[in-house]
Design an enzyme around this catalytic site. Structure first.
Site, PDB file in Angstrom:
ATOM      1  N   LYS A 176       0.942  -1.281  -0.083  1.00 31.05           N
ATOM      2  CA  LYS A 176       0.099  -0.133  -0.041  1.00 31.05           C
ATOM      3  C   LYS A 176       0.805   1.250  -0.013  1.00 31.05           C
ATOM      4  CE  LYS A 176      -2.176   2.863   2.129  1.00 31.05           C
ATOM      5  NZ  LYS A 176      -1.691   4.327   1.416  1.00 31.05           N
ATOM      6  N   CYS A 286      13.488  10.732   7.469  1.00 28.18           N
ATOM      7  CA  CYS A 286      13.312  10.220   8.750  1.00 28.18           C
ATOM      8  C   CYS A 286      14.532  10.416   9.570  1.00 28.18           C
ATOM      9  CB  CYS A 286      12.784   8.797   8.715  1.00 28.18           C
ATOM     10  SG  CYS A 286      13.834   7.706   7.949  1.00 28.18           S
ATOM     11  N   GLU A 388       8.342  16.430  15.811  1.00 21.20           N
ATOM     12  CA  GLU A 388       9.012  16.147  14.505  1.00 21.20           C
ATOM     13  C   GLU A 388       8.059  16.939  13.648  1.00 21.20           C
ATOM     14  OE1 GLU A 388       7.700  12.664  11.990  1.00 21.20           O
ATOM     15  OE2 GLU A 388      10.098  12.210  11.871  1.00 21.20           O
TER      16      GLU A 388
HETATM   17  P1  NAD Z   1       2.048   8.477   7.423  1.00 22.84           P
HETATM   18  O1  NAD Z   1       2.058   7.493   8.711  1.00 22.84           O
HETATM   19  O2  NAD Z   1       1.160   9.311   7.310  1.00 22.84           O
HETATM   20  O3  NAD Z   1       1.738   7.462   6.132  1.00 22.84           O
HETATM   21  C1  NAD Z   1       2.413   5.943   6.030  1.00 22.84           C
HETATM   22  C2  NAD Z   1       1.608   5.144   5.374  1.00 22.84           C
HETATM   23  O4  NAD Z   1       0.699   4.643   6.284  1.00 22.84           O
HETATM   24  C3  NAD Z   1       0.608   5.711   3.986  1.00 22.84           C
HETATM   25  O5  NAD Z   1       0.707   4.729   3.165  1.00 22.84           O
HETATM   26  C4  NAD Z   1      -0.921   5.933   4.715  1.00 22.84           C
HETATM   27  O6  NAD Z   1      -1.657   5.932   3.787  1.00 22.84           O
HETATM   28  C5  NAD Z   1      -0.773   4.857   5.759  1.00 22.84           C
HETATM   29  N1  NAD Z   1      -1.698   4.905   6.719  1.00 22.84           N
HETATM   30  C6  NAD Z   1      -1.996   5.744   7.386  1.00 22.84           C
HETATM   31  N2  NAD Z   1      -2.992   5.727   8.587  1.00 22.84           N
HETATM   32  C7  NAD Z   1      -3.283   4.067   8.372  1.00 22.84           C
HETATM   33  C8  NAD Z   1      -4.005   3.397   9.066  1.00 22.84           C
HETATM   34  N3  NAD Z   1      -4.801   3.727  10.163  1.00 22.84           N
HETATM   35  N4  NAD Z   1      -3.822   1.940   8.858  1.00 22.84           N
HETATM   36  C9  NAD Z   1      -3.064   1.606   7.686  1.00 22.84           C
HETATM   37  N5  NAD Z   1      -2.519   2.350   7.199  1.00 22.84           N
HETATM   38  C10 NAD Z   1      -2.397   3.740   7.225  1.00 22.84           C
HETATM   39  O7  NAD Z   1       3.435   8.741   7.122  1.00 22.84           O
HETATM   40  P2  NAD Z   1       3.952   9.748   5.914  1.00 22.84           P
HETATM   41  O8  NAD Z   1       3.429  11.172   6.333  1.00 22.84           O
HETATM   42  O9  NAD Z   1       3.589   9.106   4.698  1.00 22.84           O
HETATM   43  O10 NAD Z   1       5.736   9.530   6.363  1.00 22.84           O
HETATM   44  C11 NAD Z   1       6.318  10.476   7.022  1.00 22.84           C
HETATM   45  C12 NAD Z   1       6.606  10.007   8.251  1.00 22.84           C
HETATM   46  O11 NAD Z   1       7.452   8.579   7.931  1.00 22.84           O
HETATM   47  C13 NAD Z   1       7.402  10.750   9.278  1.00 22.84           C
HETATM   48  O12 NAD Z   1       6.974  10.815  10.714  1.00 22.84           O
HETATM   49  C14 NAD Z   1       8.888  10.002   9.293  1.00 22.84           C
HETATM   50  O13 NAD Z   1       9.717  10.210  10.213  1.00 22.84           O
HETATM   51  C15 NAD Z   1       8.540   8.585   8.978  1.00 22.84           C
HETATM   52  N6  NAD Z   1       9.587   7.841   8.016  1.00 22.84           N
HETATM   53  C16 NAD Z   1      10.176   6.875   8.920  1.00 22.84           C
HETATM   54  C17 NAD Z   1      11.254   6.061   8.496  1.00 22.84           C
HETATM   55  C18 NAD Z   1      12.255   5.099   9.173  1.00 22.84           C
HETATM   56  O14 NAD Z   1      12.721   4.347   8.797  1.00 22.84           O
HETATM   57  N7  NAD Z   1      11.980   5.183  10.637  1.00 22.84           N
HETATM   58  C19 NAD Z   1      11.664   6.367   7.233  1.00 22.84           C
HETATM   59  C20 NAD Z   1      10.878   7.456   6.355  1.00 22.84           C
HETATM   60  C21 NAD Z   1       9.876   7.915   7.090  1.00 22.84           C
END
Ligand code: NAD
Length: 484
Positions: A176, A286, A388
């Site tokens: 997804k 991240c 963040e």
């Molecule tokens: P997000 O959590 O908003 O979304 C990530 C994914 O989860 C998307 O595909 C979204 O549609 C899905 N999603 C959202 N709610 C959901 C639910 N209830 N059930 C299932 N799926 C759901 O994150 P984002 O805004 O896309 O990305 C940015 C974030 O990602 C930042 O917090 C960043 O730090 C983090 N990040 C972490 C790493 C790491 O390796 N630790 C790497 C990249 C990004």
């Protein structure tokens, strides 16, 4: 208008319900994304289950990894298409995506093909009361269908970081992608078909989180494990979904990463790495630095040098080879980042540079652009220092002692990454050991050997991926004991 489709059981599937994909460069419409409903998600999971028992499940490791190497080669052959798609979705400079996103997207298949081919098994001989003994050996078996939920900041790279090892280990996947960045996951479907990946092994369902494809996927009880990268709050929701059926999760989540610069640091090294860690990918990494602690005698010099570096950064469209930064990923994300720019001023920050919206020419004025921003004068309790932001901005704060700075760096619910700048090797070891984070860089940032463990401490993550560590999640280890 470009139609961005789901990929289920080897076929591209359209749906009646669609949503817009706008590019953050100028907010123009670049495609319609076909949203998967519960029926499509269930069909994808069913196809993935059936594929486990089809030709994919019968392949030897060598046959499987040969295919994954072909997948990597095919991504590289279609490099320009992947680059176009990734840059249109995210607005990031091609100079960045052509060095990081696309090559790493391909490399993730090769790396994990090598890892699984070289994964050792354990063997123990034991004594038994009858004197004949027994032998034990451990076998790695796929976990089954893996649900892969991805963010938008490094779409292809972070997706293949999970799909690569999952497939190398013999699993099947339903991906997804983020609703913001749907294109490269779909394009990868064409690559999978071209390389002979059996149908149902790789599936893509588009949509949002709650009450959409994300939730339908993570609550489907035929998904055997869930791997997620994204915000900590979303990770917690996914963990709750995975609790039903007691299914394993791997969570890579948010950060509020510190950089610690001691007065004996090499200024050029510290500035070069900190500029990258604060501003590359428009601060949407991240592992990026949003808090910089500088030892007091070095403070003014460091602030002036980082300011000078930030002011040299050029914002521009992906095709501009001299551009260092693109826009943020969306208008919505820009609103969030700009709200922190305003909050910093309310909290008493001195704006060293930036702090607003840049003047962009013509149509670009409608894009999600923000200025690279540096603040000083904030105290440790400011929201801007604790939360963040995920934008091209950082706070610089002075410190007086090693003990003090370790305490302040660790004073966060996150624990993803940190960087330390010093030329004193003893201090480097000492501080690295005491930082509560999954990754610590000394005199560098984002230097990644893909065999090493990757993941966050505290609320930044659960589990480690990378090299053999990925096998812990993507395989089920089975012990076979044979009585002789
Ligand atoms: P997000 O959590 O908003 O979304 C990530 C994914 O989860 C998307 O595909 C979204 O549609 C899905 N999603 C959202 N709610 C959901 C639910 N209830 N059930 C299932 N799926 C759901 O994150 P984002 O805004 O896309 O990305 C940015 C974030 O990602 C930042 O917090 C960043 O730090 C983090 N990040 C972490 C790493 C790491 O390796 N630790 C790497 C990249 C990004």
């Amino acid at each position: 208008m470009k139609q961005i489709l789901n990929f289920i059981n080897g076929e591209f599937i359209s749906t009646a319900k669609q949503f817009e994909k706008r590019t953050p460069l100028d907010n123009s419409l670049i495609g319609m994304v076909h949203e998967a409903g519960k029926a499509e998600v269930d069909a994808a999971v069913k196809a993935a289950h059936e594929a486990l028992n089809g030709p994919w499940g019968r392949m030897t490791v060598v046959e499987r990894t040969d295919i994954l190497n072909k997948v990597a080669d095919e991504i590289n052959r279609r490099f320009d298409e992947f680059l176009e798609a990734e840059c249109a979705d995210t607005g990031k400079p091609k100079s960045l995506a052509s060095h990081i996103d696309i090559p790493r997207g391909a490399a993730n298949f090769k790396i994990f093909a090598d890892v699984i081919k070289n994964a050792p098994t354990e063997f123990f001989e034991m004594a038994t009361p009858d004197g004949k003994g027994a032998i034990n050996y451990a076998m790695r078996r796929p976990v089954g269908v893996v649900g892969v939920v991805c963010p938008w900041n490094l779409p292809l790279l972070l997706m293949t970081w999970k799909v690569g090892p999952a497939l190398a280990c013999g699993n099947t996947v339903v991906v997804k992608p983020s609703e913001e960045t749907p294109q490269t996951a779909t394009l990868l479907g064409e690559v999978m078909n071209a390389c002979g990946v059996p149908k149902g092994v790789y599936n893509v369902v588009h949509g949002f989180g709650p009450n959409s494809a994300g939730e339908f996927l993570t609550t489907n009880q035929n998904v055997n494990a869930i791997t997620f990268t994204g915000e900590t709050r979303t990770g917690a929701a996914i963990m709750r979904a995975a609790a039903e059926g007691a299914r394993p999760v791997s969570l890579e989540m948010g950060g509020k990463n510190p950089a610690i610069v001691f007065a004996d640091a090499n200024l050029d090294v510290a500035i070069e790495a900190t500029l990258r860690s604060c501003f590359s990918n428009c601060g949407q990494v991240c592992l990026g630095t949003e808090r910089v602690y500088v030892e007091r005698p070095f403070f003014e010099t460091f602030v002036a040098a980082l300011k000078a570096g930030a002011e040299k950064l050029k914002l521009g469209v992906p095709s501009d080879p001299s551009a260092n930064m693109g826009p943020l990923v969306s208008q919505e994300h820009r609103d969030k980042v700009l709200s922190y720019y305003a909050k910093a001023v309310e909290e008493g920050a001195t704006v060293v540079t930036g702090g607003g919206i840049p003047d962009m020419p013509g149509e670009l004025a409608n894009g999600a652009w923000v200025q690279p921003t540096i603040w000083t004068g904030l105290d440790d309790n400011a929201a801007v220092v604790r939360e963040e932001i995920f934008g091209p901005c950082t706070t610089i704060m002075p410190f007086d002692s090693e003990e003090e700075v370790i305490k302040r760096a660790n004073d966060t619910t996150y624990g993803l990454a940190a960087s330390v700048f010093t030329q004193d090797v003893n201090r480097a070891h000492r501080v690295a050991g005491k930082i509560e984070a999954g990754l610590v860089w000394v005199n560098s940032w984002f230097l990644r050997d893909l065999r090493t463990p990757f993941g966050g401490a505290k609320q930044s993550g659960i589990g480690r991926e990378g090299g053999v560590h990925s096998l812990e999640f993507y395989t089920e280890l089975k012990n076979v004991c044979i009585k002789l």
